[in-house]
Write a protein that holds these residues in place. Structure first.
Motif, PDB file in Angstrom:
ATOM      1  N   ARG A 109       9.218-136.057 -17.316  1.00  0.00           N
ATOM      2  CA  ARG A 109       9.560-136.761 -16.079  1.00  0.00           C
ATOM      3  C   ARG A 109      11.048-137.068 -16.127  1.00  0.00           C
ATOM      4  O   ARG A 109      11.537-137.652 -17.091  1.00  0.00           O
ATOM      5  N   ILE A 110      11.751-136.683 -15.076  1.00  0.00           N
ATOM      6  CA  ILE A 110      13.177-136.972 -14.951  1.00  0.00           C
ATOM      7  C   ILE A 110      13.322-138.067 -13.906  1.00  0.00           C
ATOM      8  O   ILE A 110      12.883-137.899 -12.766  1.00  0.00           O
ATOM      9  N   GLY A 111      13.895-139.188 -14.298  1.00  0.00           N
ATOM     10  CA  GLY A 111      14.093-140.280 -13.355  1.00  0.00           C
ATOM     11  C   GLY A 111      12.869-141.165 -13.217  1.00  0.00           C
ATOM     12  O   GLY A 111      11.870-140.987 -13.914  1.00  0.00           O
ATOM     13  N   PRO A 112      12.950-142.130 -12.288  1.00  0.00           N
ATOM     14  CA  PRO A 112      11.870-143.109 -12.122  1.00  0.00           C
ATOM     15  C   PRO A 112      10.659-142.520 -11.395  1.00  0.00           C
ATOM     16  O   PRO A 112      10.729-141.417 -10.844  1.00  0.00           O
ATOM     17  N   ASP A 113       9.547-143.274 -11.389  1.00  0.00           N
ATOM     18  CA  ASP A 113       8.339-142.840 -10.681  1.00  0.00           C
ATOM     19  C   ASP A 113       8.645-142.570  -9.210  1.00  0.00           C
ATOM     20  O   ASP A 113       8.190-141.591  -8.647  1.00  0.00           O
ATOM     21  N   LYS A 114       9.415-143.469  -8.599  1.00  0.00           N
ATOM     22  CA  LYS A 114       9.822-143.238  -7.203  1.00  0.00           C
ATOM     23  C   LYS A 114      11.216-142.635  -7.217  1.00  0.00           C
ATOM     24  O   LYS A 114      12.146-143.244  -7.739  1.00  0.00           O
ATOM     25  N   GLY A 115      11.338-141.447  -6.670  1.00  0.00           N
ATOM     26  CA  GLY A 115      12.651-140.813  -6.591  1.00  0.00           C
ATOM     27  C   GLY A 115      12.942-139.834  -7.711  1.00  0.00           C
ATOM     28  O   GLY A 115      13.892-139.074  -7.632  1.00  0.00           O
ATOM     29  N   GLY A 116      12.120-139.836  -8.757  1.00  0.00           N
ATOM     30  CA  GLY A 116      12.317-138.892  -9.852  1.00  0.00           C
ATOM     31  C   GLY A 116      11.598-137.582  -9.568  1.00  0.00           C
ATOM     32  O   GLY A 116      11.093-137.358  -8.474  1.00  0.00           O
ATOM     33  N   HIS A 117      11.570-136.705 -10.567  1.00  0.00           N
ATOM     34  CA  HIS A 117      10.855-135.439 -10.409  1.00  0.00           C
ATOM     35  C   HIS A 117      10.331-134.944 -11.755  1.00  0.00           C
ATOM     36  O   HIS A 117      10.720-135.444 -12.797  1.00  0.00           O
ATOM     37  N   TRP A 118       9.439-133.963 -11.677  1.00  0.00           N
ATOM     38  CA  TRP A 118       8.839-133.356 -12.869  1.00  0.00           C
ATOM     39  C   TRP A 118       9.632-132.132 -13.282  1.00  0.00           C
ATOM     40  O   TRP A 118      10.146-131.407 -12.434  1.00  0.00           O
ATOM     41  N   GLU A 119       9.688-131.902 -14.582  1.00  0.00           N
ATOM     42  CA  GLU A 119      10.293-130.672 -15.081  1.00  0.00           C
ATOM     43  C   GLU A 119       9.290-130.001 -16.012  1.00  0.00           C
ATOM     44  O   GLU A 119       8.871-130.586 -17.010  1.00  0.00           O
ATOM     45  N   VAL A 120       8.901-128.779 -15.636  1.00  0.00           N
ATOM     46  CA  VAL A 120       7.956-128.002 -16.441  1.00  0.00           C
ATOM     47  C   VAL A 120       8.750-127.266 -17.503  1.00  0.00           C
ATOM     48  O   VAL A 120       9.737-126.609 -17.208  1.00  0.00           O
ATOM     49  N   ILE A 121       8.337-127.411 -18.754  1.00  0.00           N
ATOM     50  CA  ILE A 121       9.006-126.770 -19.883  1.00  0.00           C
ATOM     51  C   ILE A 121       8.266-125.479 -20.214  1.00  0.00           C
ATOM     52  O   ILE A 121       7.075-125.509 -20.494  1.00  0.00           O
ATOM     53  N   GLU A 122       8.992-124.377 -20.130  1.00  0.00           N
ATOM     54  CA  GLU A 122       8.363-123.063 -20.380  1.00  0.00           C
ATOM     55  C   GLU A 122       8.106-122.879 -21.861  1.00  0.00           C
ATOM     56  O   GLU A 122       8.894-123.167 -22.678  1.00  0.00           O
TER      57      GLU A 122
END
Length: 73
Positions: free
Chosen positions: A60-73
């Motif tokens: 998870r990048i950033g806070p719950d509100k306003g952040g985003h997910w990053e999938v690691i290959e």
């Protein structure tokens, strides 16, 4: 009993893959949207996300509100 475990593991693995796919498409997807898409409870999604984080497949990048997910290959 072992067959049940294998089926459960298989279903969970497929759900993990689907969660990762959906997060690649929309990295700001909400747990509510994931639970509706996969037809499981938000609690199940939360548990799955925690497992994916433990497996270093997701962060998870950033806070719950306003952040985003990053999938690691």
């Amino acid at each position: 009993d072992n067959v049940t475990d294998n089926v459960t593991d298989n279903v969970t693995d497929k759900r993990f893959e689907k969660i990762l796919q959906l997060m690649k498409i929309n990295n700001r997807i909400k747990t509510k949207e994931l639970s509706a898409e996969l037809n499981v409870t938000r609690m199940t999604i939360s548990r799955d996300i925690e497992k994916l984080k433990e497996q270093n497949k997701l962060i998870r990048i950033g806070p719950d509100k306003g952040g985003h997910w990053e999938v690691i290959e």
